[in-house]
Design a protein around this motif. Structure first.
Motif, PDB file in Angstrom:
ATOM      1  N   ARG A 185      -4.457 -23.371 -13.736  1.00 14.60           N
ATOM      2  CA  ARG A 185      -4.434 -21.974 -14.200  1.00 14.60           C
ATOM      3  C   ARG A 185      -3.195 -21.310 -13.580  1.00 14.60           C
ATOM      4  O   ARG A 185      -2.885 -21.524 -12.402  1.00 14.60           O
ATOM      5  N   LEU A 186      -2.460 -20.521 -14.356  1.00 13.87           N
ATOM      6  CA  LEU A 186      -1.227 -19.883 -13.850  1.00 13.87           C
ATOM      7  C   LEU A 186      -1.556 -18.466 -13.400  1.00 13.87           C
ATOM      8  O   LEU A 186      -2.120 -17.668 -14.174  1.00 13.87           O
ATOM      9  N   GLU A 187      -1.236 -18.174 -12.156  1.00 10.13           N
ATOM     10  CA  GLU A 187      -1.540 -16.841 -11.621  1.00 10.13           C
ATOM     11  C   GLU A 187      -0.426 -16.401 -10.677  1.00 10.13           C
ATOM     12  O   GLU A 187       0.160 -17.213  -9.964  1.00 10.13           O
ATOM     13  N   GLY A 188      -0.144 -15.097 -10.701  1.00  6.82           N
ATOM     14  CA  GLY A 188       0.836 -14.573  -9.743  1.00  6.82           C
ATOM     15  C   GLY A 188       1.866 -13.696 -10.421  1.00  6.82           C
ATOM     16  O   GLY A 188       1.690 -13.270 -11.561  1.00  6.82           O
ATOM     17  N   THR A 189       2.952 -13.461  -9.692  1.00 10.05           N
ATOM     18  CA  THR A 189       4.018 -12.555 -10.160  1.00 10.05           C
ATOM     19  C   THR A 189       5.336 -13.312 -10.221  1.00 10.05           C
ATOM     20  O   THR A 189       5.637 -14.111  -9.327  1.00 10.05           O
ATOM     21  N   LEU A 190       6.091 -13.075 -11.292  1.00 11.50           N
ATOM     22  CA  LEU A 190       7.326 -13.828 -11.506  1.00 11.50           C
ATOM     23  C   LEU A 190       8.466 -12.879 -11.899  1.00 11.50           C
ATOM     24  O   LEU A 190       8.407 -12.251 -12.954  1.00 11.50           O
ATOM     25  N   ARG A 198      15.022 -11.508 -21.770  1.00 10.32           N
ATOM     26  CA  ARG A 198      13.785 -11.258 -22.514  1.00 10.32           C
ATOM     27  C   ARG A 198      13.165 -12.540 -23.059  1.00 10.32           C
ATOM     28  O   ARG A 198      11.949 -12.655 -23.210  1.00 10.32           O
ATOM     29  N   ILE A 199      14.001 -13.536 -23.335  1.00 12.10           N
ATOM     30  CA  ILE A 199      13.472 -14.784 -23.900  1.00 12.10           C
ATOM     31  C   ILE A 199      12.813 -15.616 -22.797  1.00 12.10           C
ATOM     32  O   ILE A 199      11.761 -16.236 -23.000  1.00 12.10           O
ATOM     33  N   ALA A 200      13.405 -15.598 -21.606  1.00 14.99           N
ATOM     34  CA  ALA A 200      12.751 -16.288 -20.484  1.00 14.99           C
ATOM     35  C   ALA A 200      11.398 -15.627 -20.206  1.00 14.99           C
ATOM     36  O   ALA A 200      10.388 -16.322 -19.980  1.00 14.99           O
ATOM     37  N   ALA A 201      11.363 -14.292 -20.274  1.00 13.19           N
ATOM     38  CA  ALA A 201      10.094 -13.571 -20.062  1.00 13.19           C
ATOM     39  C   ALA A 201       9.066 -13.993 -21.110  1.00 13.19           C
ATOM     40  O   ALA A 201       7.921 -14.343 -20.771  1.00 13.19           O
ATOM     41  N   ALA A 202       9.480 -14.028 -22.376  1.00 13.85           N
ATOM     42  CA  ALA A 202       8.557 -14.417 -23.451  1.00 13.85           C
ATOM     43  C   ALA A 202       8.084 -15.855 -23.259  1.00 13.85           C
ATOM     44  O   ALA A 202       6.941 -16.202 -23.578  1.00 13.85           O
ATOM     45  N   THR A 203       8.967 -16.690 -22.698  1.00 12.00           N
ATOM     46  CA  THR A 203       8.614 -18.097 -22.467  1.00 12.00           C
ATOM     47  C   THR A 203       7.532 -18.226 -21.403  1.00 12.00           C
ATOM     48  O   THR A 203       6.523 -18.923 -21.591  1.00 12.00           O
ATOM     49  N   TYR A 204       7.692 -17.528 -20.273  1.00 13.12           N
ATOM     50  CA  TYR A 204       6.690 -17.636 -19.204  1.00 13.12           C
ATOM     51  C   TYR A 204       5.367 -16.994 -19.623  1.00 13.12           C
ATOM     52  O   TYR A 204       4.287 -17.451 -19.248  1.00 13.12           O
ATOM     53  N   LEU A 205       5.436 -15.960 -20.452  1.00 12.08           N
ATOM     54  CA  LEU A 205       4.184 -15.379 -20.978  1.00 12.08           C
ATOM     55  C   LEU A 205       3.497 -16.393 -21.900  1.00 12.08           C
ATOM     56  O   LEU A 205       2.274 -16.558 -21.867  1.00 12.08           O
ATOM     57  N   SER A 206       4.285 -17.121 -22.690  1.00 14.15           N
ATOM     58  CA  SER A 206       3.712 -18.139 -23.581  1.00 14.15           C
ATOM     59  C   SER A 206       3.092 -19.280 -22.774  1.00 14.15           C
ATOM     60  O   SER A 206       2.035 -19.802 -23.127  1.00 14.15           O
ATOM     61  N   CYS A 207       3.747 -19.657 -21.667  1.00 16.99           N
ATOM     62  CA  CYS A 207       3.171 -20.694 -20.784  1.00 16.99           C
ATOM     63  C   CYS A 207       1.810 -20.239 -20.260  1.00 16.99           C
ATOM     64  O   CYS A 207       0.841 -21.012 -20.229  1.00 16.99           O
ATOM     65  N   THR A 208       1.725 -18.965 -19.878  1.00 14.60           N
ATOM     66  CA  THR A 208       0.472 -18.430 -19.332  1.00 14.60           C
ATOM     67  C   THR A 208      -0.604 -18.393 -20.408  1.00 14.60           C
ATOM     68  O   THR A 208      -1.748 -18.800 -20.178  1.00 14.60           O
ATOM     69  N   ALA A 209      -0.218 -17.960 -21.615  1.00 17.61           N
ATOM     70  CA  ALA A 209      -1.203 -17.920 -22.711  1.00 17.61           C
ATOM     71  C   ALA A 209      -1.707 -19.326 -23.019  1.00 17.61           C
ATOM     72  O   ALA A 209      -2.913 -19.544 -23.209  1.00 17.61           O
ATOM     73  N   ALA A 210      -0.803 -20.303 -23.013  1.00 14.07           N
ATOM     74  CA  ALA A 210      -1.193 -21.670 -23.367  1.00 14.07           C
ATOM     75  C   ALA A 210      -2.058 -22.318 -22.294  1.00 14.07           C
ATOM     76  O   ALA A 210      -3.092 -22.923 -22.565  1.00 14.07           O
ATOM     77  N   ALA A 211      -1.644 -22.163 -21.037  1.00  8.04           N
ATOM     78  CA  ALA A 211      -2.357 -22.858 -19.931  1.00  8.04           C
ATOM     79  C   ALA A 211      -3.558 -22.046 -19.446  1.00  8.04           C
ATOM     80  O   ALA A 211      -4.450 -22.578 -18.778  1.00  8.04           O
ATOM     81  N   GLY A 212      -3.553 -20.741 -19.744  1.00  3.45           N
ATOM     82  CA  GLY A 212      -4.618 -19.878 -19.227  1.00  3.45           C
ATOM     83  C   GLY A 212      -4.215 -19.309 -17.886  1.00  3.45           C
ATOM     84  O   GLY A 212      -3.606 -20.007 -17.063  1.00  3.45           O
ATOM     85  N   GLY A 213      -4.503 -18.018 -17.685  1.00  6.00           N
ATOM     86  CA  GLY A 213      -4.204 -17.435 -16.378  1.00  6.00           C
ATOM     87  C   GLY A 213      -3.987 -15.942 -16.447  1.00  6.00           C
ATOM     88  O   GLY A 213      -4.355 -15.265 -17.417  1.00  6.00           O
ATOM     89  N   ASP A 214      -3.315 -15.468 -15.382  1.00  6.88           N
ATOM     90  CA  ASP A 214      -3.114 -14.021 -15.217  1.00  6.88           C
ATOM     91  C   ASP A 214      -1.789 -13.855 -14.475  1.00  6.88           C
ATOM     92  O   ASP A 214      -1.733 -14.050 -13.255  1.00  6.88           O
ATOM     93  N   VAL A 215      -0.722 -13.598 -15.223  1.00  6.98           N
ATOM     94  CA  VAL A 215       0.636 -13.589 -14.649  1.00  6.98           C
ATOM     95  C   VAL A 215       1.328 -12.269 -14.962  1.00  6.98           C
ATOM     96  O   VAL A 215       1.221 -11.746 -16.075  1.00  6.98           O
ATOM     97  N   THR A 216       2.026 -11.742 -13.956  1.00  5.64           N
ATOM     98  CA  THR A 216       2.825 -10.525 -14.146  1.00  5.64           C
ATOM     99  C   THR A 216       4.304 -10.880 -14.087  1.00  5.64           C
ATOM    100  O   THR A 216       4.763 -11.492 -13.116  1.00  5.64           O
ATOM    101  N   ILE A 217       5.022 -10.520 -15.150  1.00  6.86           N
ATOM    102  CA  ILE A 217       6.472 -10.762 -15.214  1.00  6.86           C
ATOM    103  C   ILE A 217       7.153  -9.463 -14.803  1.00  6.86           C
ATOM    104  O   ILE A 217       6.861  -8.403 -15.359  1.00  6.86           O
ATOM    105  N   THR A 218       8.045  -9.536 -13.818  1.00  5.73           N
ATOM    106  CA  THR A 218       8.697  -8.302 -13.340  1.00  5.73           C
ATOM    107  C   THR A 218      10.214  -8.392 -13.533  1.00  5.73           C
ATOM    108  O   THR A 218      10.755  -9.451 -13.863  1.00  5.73           O
ATOM    109  N   GLY A 219      10.889  -7.255 -13.304  1.00  8.98           N
ATOM    110  CA  GLY A 219      12.348  -7.225 -13.407  1.00  8.98           C
ATOM    111  C   GLY A 219      12.825  -7.317 -14.838  1.00  8.98           C
ATOM    112  O   GLY A 219      13.905  -7.843 -15.112  1.00  8.98           O
ATOM    113  N   ILE A 220      11.989  -6.839 -15.777  1.00 11.79           N
ATOM    114  CA  ILE A 220      12.385  -6.927 -17.188  1.00 11.79           C
ATOM    115  C   ILE A 220      12.400  -5.533 -17.787  1.00 11.79           C
ATOM    116  O   ILE A 220      11.985  -4.561 -17.154  1.00 11.79           O
TER     117      ILE A 220
END
Ligand code: EPZ
Length: 419
Positions: free
Chosen positions: A11-16, A232-254
């Motif tokens: 499960r992916l969790e944390g801040t990135l 923005r594309i890297a942000a969308a990518t890590y959000l997609s990873c979280t949606a696919a694997a399941g979890g709770d992730v905050t993307i910052t600096g965007i």
């Protein structure tokens, strides 16, 4: 050979925090040729950025990196030729053309190779530069470009809002005589970022409310300093990873505004989102729902670069999702690799029908292109068991510290040496 070894289903969790935008720093690096010195902050460590710096050094610039800052001092050497090998290092090298002719009035580059996204024509770039007064001849696979007299501002109407062609014209027009108006210009955030850098160097460049870009030529640009926007594309990518694997992730600096065409699809899939101007938090809640249809469009529409990462999440949804790739001819190269992991995707031309499956399984897979490679990594993060990803140099072109970032939010991913 380097590969990525991934044990799925963590499960992916944390801040990135997200690094600077590849597609912003590349045209800005090219544009530094027009100034004596430029200091660029928030520059990501990517192989495409290294390639751009290599080309700048070849053209006589001094380029130094200190952390996320790149210092460029342009040389006076009029070496305006980019050899074939360098042009092939990075497809977007074409964006150097406008800067070289803007600086020295002549350029010689080889026709850029195609790439994994299909043919990458440059007809819009060349037609626009010819209208500015560049005479372009093909010579044994090279393009020989010569400014007759000097670059002259004019009205340029792009048949398609090409990002690269818009950037080439913006850069070349900065020191042309008179005004240039670019109609049907690209509106991606990276265009505005390039304009902000150029204005910081003394360019007279403004975007009209209708999206047209007006450039009043000046004799020279002065030194400048600029902070590159986030990716923005890297942000969308890590959000997609979280949606696919399941979890709770905050993307910052965007700049979450730059993701306004992407975020609604995560909500349609059943993810819970918290959005502030500088951060996005995504939390999955059970099995994803399908997305009715995702059609890639020029900005502010859904970005083509986010299509393959989002498709990975759709592979695990409870139903069928439809994707229509309207920007590039063949941007589904990752589908056969996803099928090896158990995905059920039908591709017919520009349309991909993604029939969600309950689970994916790990496999030995290869990265086919930059965003397709990230999508395959996202699938491995969600899959049962172990995956080994090869040709990961594609990922290194556009994602800084890819595995470190994913480990930071709980993924089991290692870069390994394979014979
Ligand atoms: C930029 O590529 C980005 N690259 C791409 O990101 C992005 O996918 C694309 O814009 C669209 O947003 C960089 O900024 C370095 P286009 P670019 O010119 O400039 C056709 C990534 O993954 N076309 O807007 O090449 C072209 O074939 C990369 O980070 C012509 O026909 O994109 C394509 O079908 C991939 N003739 C469409 O227009 C031309 O002269 C969009 O191309 C130019 C383009």
């Amino acid at each position: 050979m380097k590969k990525l070894l991934i044990q799925g289903q963590n499960r992916l969790e944390g801040t990135l925090p997200i690094h600077g935008a590849k597609n912003s720093v590349l045209p800005i690096l090219a544009a530094t040729l027009l100034t004596d010195q430029s200091v660029l902050h928030n520059c990501p460590r990517l192989s495409d950025v290294d390639a751009a710096c290599h080309i700048l050094r070849h053209l006589g610039s001094q380029v130094e990196r200190e952390g996320d800052c790149i210092l460029v001092r342009s040389g006076n050497r009029g070496d305006c030729c980019i050899p074939d090998g360098m042009m092939r290092m990075m497809r977007s090298s074409i964006v150097f053309l406008g800067a070289i002719v803007g600086r020295w009035g002549r350029a010689r580059i080889s026709l850029p190779g195609g790439c994994e996204l299909g043919p990458r024509p440059i007809d819009l770039h060349l037609a626009a530069l010819e209208k500015l007064g560049v005479r372009i001849r093909e010579d044994h696979g090279d393009l020989d470009c010569q400014v007759e007299d000097q670059l002259r501002g004019t009205m340029i109407s792009l048949p398609f809002p090409s990002v690269g062609a818009t950037e080439n014209v913006m850069i070349a027009a900065c020191t042309a005589q008179g005004e240039t108006v670019i109609k049907n210009a690209a509106r991606e955030p990276e265009i505005a970022d390039l304009a902000a850098y150029l204005r910081g160097c003394g360019a007279q460049i403004q975007a009209a409310p209708n999206g047209d870009i007006h450039i009043q030529g000046v004799s020279r640009l002065h030194s400048g300093e600029h902070r590159v926007i986030s990716d923005r594309i890297a942000a969308a990518t890590y959000l997609s990873c979280t949606a696919a694997a399941g979890g709770d992730v905050t993307i910052t600096g965007i700049c979450s505004e730059h993701l306004s065409a992407v975020l609604p699809y995560f909500e349609e899939m059943g993810c819970r989102l918290w959005v502030t101007p500088g951060a996005v938090r995504l939390q999955t809640r059970g099995r994803l729902r399908p997305v009715r249809s995702v059609r890639t469009m020029p900005y502010p529409g859904f970005p083509t670069d986010a299509q393959s990462p989002l498709m990975t999440a759709a592979c695990l949804a409870d139903g069928t999702s439809m994707f229509v790739e309207n920007i590039f001819e063949s941007r589904y190269k990752q589908v056969p690799e996803l099928r090896r992991m158990g995905a059920d995707v039908e591709v017919e031309g520009r349309v991909a029908l993604v029939h969600g499956v309950p689970r994916l399984h790990g496999a030995a897979v290869c990265c086919t292109d930059l965003r397709g490679g990230a999508a395959i990594a996202a699938a491995a993060l969600a899959a049962e068991g172990e995956s080994l990803l090869s040709q990961i140099e594609h990922i290194d072109r556009g994602y800084e510290a890819f595995e470190e970032n994913l480990r930071r939010i709980g993924a089991d991913i290692q870069r390994v040496e394979e014979p």
